[in-house]
Design an enzyme around this catalytic site. Structure first.
Site, short mmCIF file in Angstrom:
data_model
loop_
_atom_site.label_atom_id
_atom_site.label_comp_id
_atom_site.label_asym_id
_atom_site.label_seq_id
_atom_site.Cartn_x
_atom_site.Cartn_y
_atom_site.Cartn_z
N SER A 168 43.52 6.85 47.39
CA SER A 168 42.27 7.30 47.00
C SER A 168 41.57 8.51 47.24
O SER A 168 41.58 9.99 48.42
CB SER A 168 41.41 6.48 48.91
OG SER A 168 42.07 5.29 48.53
N ARG A 175 41.09 9.23 59.51
CA ARG A 175 41.65 10.12 57.94
C ARG A 175 41.86 11.61 59.09
O ARG A 175 42.18 12.06 58.13
CB ARG A 175 40.76 9.93 56.88
CG ARG A 175 40.72 8.59 56.51
CD ARG A 175 42.48 8.08 55.85
NE ARG A 175 42.34 7.02 55.85
CZ ARG A 175 41.99 5.56 56.23
NH1 ARG A 175 42.32 5.43 57.42
NH2 ARG A 175 42.18 3.90 55.65
N GLU A 215 39.30 12.71 50.92
CA GLU A 215 40.29 12.28 50.90
C GLU A 215 41.28 13.12 50.85
O GLU A 215 42.00 13.41 51.55
CB GLU A 215 40.18 10.84 51.22
CG GLU A 215 41.74 10.04 52.30
CD GLU A 215 41.75 8.79 52.15
OE1 GLU A 215 42.61 8.36 52.00
OE2 GLU A 215 40.29 7.78 52.24
#
Length: 325
Positions: free
Chosen positions: A229, A180, A299
């Protein structure tokens, strides 16, 4: 809140810019949460050459922030200083099928469209992008992924414009991808990329994409004001499960709520502020820390300034924050 107008400072060269420019431009409507303050200067370049000219002339001390479709983004209520650049899909949203099971896509192209183009061309391996609610540029920057595949597994080369207005090509290796995140050259605005898949059956791939759509709609709050998310999965754990076990399902602060359907999603029920959403997120982090001893990492990208007197502290103390229910 409003910022000083930057445009008068750029009078010697700004007249040659062909794209859209607006001072103190509201950008909450561009973000899926529908919250946040203005951009000090908002810029939508007409094309890559226009972007290069703008960046070449922009003073080094002026901050540049790039946003995409706003699906994984929380803009704070005080807004963003400097320049906010958004690449419009009209000029940065092209997609081209190449030889060798490759596809070239503009950074402003929604991820679903590159997945669809590849599928129709019989190129497998990119269907996972159907499950990413953003644009190609954001996927390149944050190594977006889902259903077992990440962007770094499929991107071959990237094209972008540096802060000095130079157009460059980068390899996958030069991006230094991690889970990520990426560690490529700072300040590059990605404009397009080439992805590579494998040969496949078009109908089978499209069927797989339909399954992804059905799964998302059944398990995620896709038709709400959300940022996708919220927290990264810690190694060996699922963020949603940690949040659920910490008793946060349905937790609310004002009109910000932890989704009842999927606990790794925060949603704006109606009139939440960015302060409400970030406070809720930090409250969830505190509860997970207190319950499991695990520090969840955001995130969702949070950017911009807090409103004066409405700052949000990391890891709010205690299990209960005033106003939660």
């Amino acid at each position: 809140m409003s910022f000083p107008d930057l445009l008068p400072q750029f009078s010697g060269w700004i007249g040659e810019v062909r794209g859209k420019l607006a001072a103190n431009h509201p950008i909450a409507k561009l973000v899926w949460f529908r919250v946040g303050g203005p951009a000090q200067l908002y810029f939508e370049p007409a094309d890559e050459a226009d972007l290069a000219y703008f960046l070449k002339n922009l003073p080094d001390e002026v901050r540049v922030t790039v946003i995409g479709l706003g699906s994984n983004l929380l803009i704070r209520d005080g807004g963003i200083d400097g320049v906010v650049i958004r690449l419009p899909a009209k000029t940065f949203g092209g997609v081209e099928v190449l030889d060798g099971n490759r596809v070239r896509a503009g950074a402003g192209l929604p991820d679903v469209k590159i997945a669809t183009a590849a599928a129709r061309a019989g190129i497998d391996g990119l269907s996972f992008m159907r499950g990413i609610p953003g644009a190609v540029g954001g996927a390149l920057y944050m190594n977006a992924g889902c259903y077992g595949t990440e962007t770094r597994e499929r991107v071959v080369t990237l094209r972008g414009v540096t802060r000095r207005g130079e157009t460059i090509e980068l390899s996958n290796t030069e991006m230094g991808y991690r889970y990520r995140k990426s560690n490529g050259p700072r300040g590059v605005v990605f404009t397009s990329a080439v992805f590579e898949g494998v040969p496949g059956d078009s109908e089978a791939i499209l069927g797989k994409m339909r399954e992804i759509t059905e799964q998302r709609e059944a398990t995620q709050p896709t038709n709400t004001r959300t940022g996708g998310s919220t927290f990264k999965n810690p190694e060996g754990h699922s963020a949603w499960k940690l949040v659920d076990e910490a008793g946060c399902r349905g937790l609310r602060i004002g009109d910000a709520q932890v989704s009842e359907l999927h606990t790794n999603f925060l949603i704006n029920l109606d009139a939440a502020s960015a302060h409400d959403i970030e406070t809720l997120g930090e409250t969830v982090r505190a509860k997970v820390r207190n319950t499991h001893g695990i520090a969840l990492q955001w995130e969702i990208r949070r950017m911009g300034h807090f409103e004066a007197g409405r700052e949000v502290r990391e890891f709010l103390d205690g299990d209960v924050f005033p106003g939660t229910h």
